[in-house]
Design a protein around this motif. Structure first.
Motif, short mmCIF file in Angstrom:
data_model
loop_
_atom_site.label_atom_id
_atom_site.label_comp_id
_atom_site.label_asym_id
_atom_site.label_seq_id
_atom_site.Cartn_x
_atom_site.Cartn_y
_atom_site.Cartn_z
N GLU A 247 0.83 -1.20 0.00
CA GLU A 247 0.00 0.00 0.00
C GLU A 247 0.87 1.25 0.00
N LEU A 248 1.97 1.24 0.76
CA LEU A 248 2.86 2.38 0.81
C LEU A 248 3.52 2.61 -0.54
N LEU A 249 3.96 1.54 -1.19
CA LEU A 249 4.55 1.67 -2.51
C LEU A 249 3.55 2.29 -3.48
N SER A 250 2.31 1.89 -3.37
CA SER A 250 1.27 2.45 -4.24
C SER A 250 1.08 3.93 -3.98
N ASP A 251 1.17 4.33 -2.70
CA ASP A 251 1.01 5.74 -2.35
C ASP A 251 2.17 6.58 -2.88
N LEU A 252 3.38 6.04 -2.83
CA LEU A 252 4.56 6.81 -3.22
C LEU A 252 4.72 6.89 -4.73
N GLN A 253 4.27 5.86 -5.44
CA GLN A 253 4.34 5.86 -6.90
C GLN A 253 5.73 6.27 -7.41
N PRO A 254 6.78 5.54 -7.05
CA PRO A 254 8.13 5.93 -7.47
C PRO A 254 8.33 5.76 -8.97
N HIS A 255 9.15 6.64 -9.55
CA HIS A 255 9.48 6.51 -10.96
C HIS A 255 10.44 5.35 -11.19
N TYR A 256 11.30 5.10 -10.18
CA TYR A 256 12.27 4.00 -10.26
C TYR A 256 12.26 3.25 -8.93
N MET A 257 12.43 1.93 -9.00
CA MET A 257 12.57 1.10 -7.81
C MET A 257 13.85 0.29 -7.94
N LYS A 258 14.71 0.39 -6.91
CA LYS A 258 16.01 -0.29 -6.94
C LYS A 258 15.95 -1.52 -6.03
N LEU A 259 16.15 -2.68 -6.64
CA LEU A 259 16.17 -3.92 -5.87
C LEU A 259 17.44 -3.98 -5.03
N ASP A 260 17.27 -4.23 -3.75
CA ASP A 260 18.40 -4.32 -2.81
C ASP A 260 19.43 -5.33 -3.31
N MET A 261 20.71 -4.96 -3.23
CA MET A 261 21.76 -5.82 -3.76
C MET A 261 21.83 -7.18 -3.08
N LYS A 262 21.33 -7.28 -1.87
CA LYS A 262 21.39 -8.59 -1.20
C LYS A 262 20.49 -9.62 -1.90
N TYR A 263 19.53 -9.13 -2.70
CA TYR A 263 18.70 -10.05 -3.48
C TYR A 263 19.23 -10.18 -4.92
N VAL A 264 20.17 -9.33 -5.28
CA VAL A 264 20.74 -9.35 -6.63
C VAL A 264 21.93 -10.29 -6.70
N GLN A 265 22.82 -10.18 -5.73
CA GLN A 265 24.06 -10.94 -5.77
C GLN A 265 23.79 -12.41 -5.46
N GLY A 266 24.02 -13.24 -6.49
CA GLY A 266 23.76 -14.68 -6.36
C GLY A 266 22.37 -15.10 -6.78
N VAL A 267 21.60 -14.16 -7.36
CA VAL A 267 20.21 -14.47 -7.72
C VAL A 267 20.10 -15.57 -8.78
N ALA A 268 21.12 -15.73 -9.61
CA ALA A 268 21.06 -16.72 -10.69
C ALA A 268 20.98 -18.14 -10.16
N THR A 269 21.44 -18.36 -8.93
CA THR A 269 21.48 -19.73 -8.38
C THR A 269 20.71 -19.89 -7.08
N ASP A 270 20.09 -18.82 -6.58
CA ASP A 270 19.40 -18.86 -5.29
C ASP A 270 17.89 -18.71 -5.52
N THR A 271 17.14 -19.76 -5.26
CA THR A 271 15.70 -19.74 -5.55
C THR A 271 14.94 -18.74 -4.68
N GLN A 272 15.37 -18.56 -3.43
CA GLN A 272 14.68 -17.59 -2.57
C GLN A 272 14.87 -16.17 -3.09
N LYS A 273 16.09 -15.85 -3.51
CA LYS A 273 16.35 -14.53 -4.07
C LYS A 273 15.59 -14.34 -5.38
N GLN A 274 15.46 -15.41 -6.13
CA GLN A 274 14.71 -15.34 -7.39
C GLN A 274 13.25 -15.01 -7.13
N GLN A 275 12.70 -15.59 -6.07
CA GLN A 275 11.30 -15.30 -5.73
C GLN A 275 11.11 -13.83 -5.38
#
Length: 326
Positions: A247-275
């Motif tokens: 709901e907060l994200l909907s209220d803020l309506q950002p032009h850009y959203m940056k995915l936290d690097m902790k979910y980026v690094q290793g995402v190719a092999t980590d199913t939880q990060k992929q989710q």
């Protein structure tokens, strides 16, 4: 509008004493500070002293008073043990950095899916007058201790706007929402500088630092509404599964959203990060925000994110922050 954080000057310490011994000595402390020109006012068991007299008082207090029953505060904050004043005095060097604007910008490229530079993120780098570097964690910690966060954040924003004149790409500029008292006052200088330098507002993307730690969401909304009204864009940094509510994200309506690097690094092999990365992407699409993956270091993570539909990419794989405008 004025406040201690906006104007860099000597701090004023409000001191309160308690305990029979301290109250007996207290009148002598008041007279001593008055003689030395360090007393601003005294009332009952409290006094307000100039910063210049605080080290002398600390030494005297440790030798002759019950220091555990002496407290201080700045700008009407909560009372704190006198021992905490030491680290504030030790952080006085940050005033020199702010007054002399000893800050420069390093730029890190942000690429699109075709590998072209779409934008640069401007990252502040700080130096002492002798040329030695000050790490960001050290300087922002000192700013918080001395209530200089607004002043520091302001010179960083201004430096980033000036750096934007060295490129025709979009520029991402970090800012700390809690450092801004009122957007129409605190951000006026930033918008005026962009106008004076001829920087199109559409090229500037103001990025909320530590998005997950924002507590006053109404205040953040007012800031972002101000930026939007002036024609700027804004981004939310470090968004991930722990982010408060959809709901907060909907209220803020950002032009850009940056995915936290902790979910980026290793995402190719980590199913939880992929989710998490997939859910983030779906939410960005729902809001009409541009999804950006930051902290990419491995080619396989980049390929996975690109295939899933991420549009922008940032990380050491594409380039480290480097000086700009030199």
């Amino acid at each position: 509008m004025s406040c201690n954080a906006c104007v860099v000057g000597n701090l004023q310490f409000e001191i309160k004493v308690d305990g029979e011994r301290n109250l007996f000595i207290y009148p002598k402390v008041v007279r001593h500070m008055e003689r030395n020109g360090n007393l601003l006012r005294a009332d009952g068991d409290t006094l307000v002293a100039k910063e210049a007299g605080m080290r002398d008082f600390l030494d005297f207090c440790h030798d002759h008073m019950e220091s555990e029953n002496v407290f201080f505060r700045l700008d009407g904050e909560d009372w704190r043990p006198l021992a905490n004043a030491e680290e504030i005095l030790d952080s006085q060097w940050i005033d020199e950095v702010i007054l002399n604007e000893l800050v420069t910008c390093h730029a890190q490229p942000i690429l699109d899916a075709e590998g072209e530079i779409y934008a640069y993120e401007m990252l502040a780098r700080f130096y002492r007058e002798d040329g030695s570097m000050i790490y960001p964690g050290e300087i922002f910690g000192a700013a918080r201790k001395r209530d200089r966060l607004y002043a520091l954040d302001r010179i960083c924003r201004m430096a980033a706007v000036r750096a934007a004149t060295f490129t025709d790409k979009k520029v991402f500029i970090n800012f700390i929402p809690t450092s801004i008292y009122s957007p129409e006052f605190c951000l006026k200088s930033t918008t005026m500088l962009a106008d004076r330098l001829g920087v199109n507002p559409d090229r500037l993307v103001f990025e909320v630092v530590e998005t997950e730690n924002v507590e006053d969401t109404d205040h953040l909304k007012r800031i972002l509404a101000f930026y939007k009204e002036k024609g700027f864009r804004y981004a939310l940094d470090d968004v991930g599964e722990g982010y408060s509510t959809l709901e907060l994200l909907s209220d803020l309506q950002p032009h850009y959203m940056k995915l936290d690097m902790k979910y980026v690094q290793g995402v190719a092999t980590d199913t939880q990060k992929q989710q998490t990365a997939s859910a983030f992407l779906a939410e960005a699409r729902r809001l009409g925000s541009v999804p950006l993956a930051e902290g990419i270091e491995l080619e396989e993570d980049f390929k996975w994110l690109k295939e899933k539909g991420y549009q922008l990419f940032q990380g050491y794989l594409f380039g480290k922050p480097a000086p700009i405008g030199v």
